[in-house]
Write a protein that holds these residues in place. Structure first.
Motif, mmCIF file in Angstrom:
data_model
loop_
_atom_site.group_PDB
_atom_site.id
_atom_site.type_symbol
_atom_site.label_atom_id
_atom_site.label_comp_id
_atom_site.label_asym_id
_atom_site.label_seq_id
_atom_site.Cartn_x
_atom_site.Cartn_y
_atom_site.Cartn_z
ATOM 1 N N GLU A 235 0.827 -1.206 0.000
ATOM 2 C CA GLU A 235 0.000 0.000 0.000
ATOM 3 C C GLU A 235 0.863 1.258 0.000
ATOM 4 O O GLU A 235 0.573 2.218 -0.706
ATOM 5 N N GLN A 236 1.925 1.244 0.775
ATOM 6 C CA GLN A 236 2.786 2.427 0.852
ATOM 7 C C GLN A 236 3.583 2.631 -0.438
ATOM 8 O O GLN A 236 3.893 3.747 -0.806
ATOM 9 N N ASN A 237 3.923 1.550 -1.109
ATOM 10 C CA ASN A 237 4.750 1.659 -2.308
ATOM 11 C C ASN A 237 3.977 1.295 -3.565
ATOM 12 O O ASN A 237 4.545 0.755 -4.519
ATOM 13 N N HIS A 238 2.718 1.567 -3.579
ATOM 14 C CA HIS A 238 1.876 1.199 -4.701
ATOM 15 C C HIS A 238 2.369 1.807 -6.016
ATOM 16 O O HIS A 238 2.448 1.112 -7.036
ATOM 17 N N ASP A 239 2.701 3.070 -5.996
ATOM 18 C CA ASP A 239 3.171 3.718 -7.231
ATOM 19 C C ASP A 239 4.475 3.094 -7.724
ATOM 20 O O ASP A 239 4.659 2.899 -8.927
ATOM 21 N N LEU A 240 5.362 2.780 -6.819
ATOM 22 C CA LEU A 240 6.639 2.176 -7.200
ATOM 23 C C LEU A 240 6.414 0.796 -7.825
ATOM 24 O O LEU A 240 6.953 0.493 -8.890
ATOM 25 N N TYR A 241 5.598 -0.023 -7.214
ATOM 26 C CA TYR A 241 5.375 -1.374 -7.721
ATOM 27 C C TYR A 241 4.597 -1.372 -9.034
ATOM 28 O O TYR A 241 4.817 -2.194 -9.898
ATOM 29 N N SER A 242 3.663 -0.453 -9.166
ATOM 30 C CA SER A 242 2.864 -0.442 -10.396
ATOM 31 C C SER A 242 3.674 0.041 -11.599
ATOM 32 O O SER A 242 3.362 -0.302 -12.735
#
Length: 159
Positions: free
Chosen positions: A134-141
């Motif tokens: 959830e915290q790194n959603h942008d990074l993972y996506s």
């Protein structure tokens, strides 16, 4: 006619700015209290007409001018003068209110601060992994390396 109605016009009648109307005259004839009050007002107005205003002293203008010069010669309070104004008190009240509100919001007294569920979970647990995602959603996506990884052939992304 009622007593309240005639008492509104009574100062004008007593001062001689008007005469009582027919209804007012009948009321004054029948109501002793209103008649007595009108008589007292007329006596007061007659006394005020006879009153002679005292003449100001011969030095009044001289003392007034001297006092005005003294006031003009006094130094102004300067930039600290605005501390005495109510605007400062109002501004300080607002600042204190905001500060107290932020304190309570950050301390979690009203449920606005960090809660137990927002605290980081123990590493290696499913809750910890979900919090990381959830915290790194942008990074993972947007992480292209993940697309290049060989995924286990038997793993299904969304079963």
């Amino acid at each position: 006619m009622k007593c309240d109605e005639i008492r509104e016009r009574m100062p004008d009648v007593a001062a001689g700015f008007g005469e009582p109307t027919v209804d007012e005259g009948r009321h004054l004839d029948s109501c002793a209290a209103c008649a007595e009050e009108l008589k007292a007002m007329r006596a007061t107005m007659a006394l005020l007409d006879d009153w002679q205003t005292p003449e100001p002293s011969a030095y009044f203008d001289t003392r007034l001018q001297a006092r005005l010069r003294e006031e003009m010669a006094e130094p102004h309070a300067g930039w600290l003068q605005w501390f005495r104004r109510p605007v400062l008190a109002a501004a300080l009240t607002v600042v204190m209110g905001v500060g107290i509100g932020l304190y309570f919001a950050r301390s979690g007294i009203y449920g606005l601060g960090p809660t137990e569920s927002s605290l980081p979970a123990e590493r290696g647990t499913a809750v910890s992994d979900l919090q990381d995602m959830e915290q790194n959603h942008d990074l993972y996506s947007n992480f292209e390396v993940l697309d290049d990884l060989d995924v286990q052939p038997d793993a299904v992304a969304n079963p």
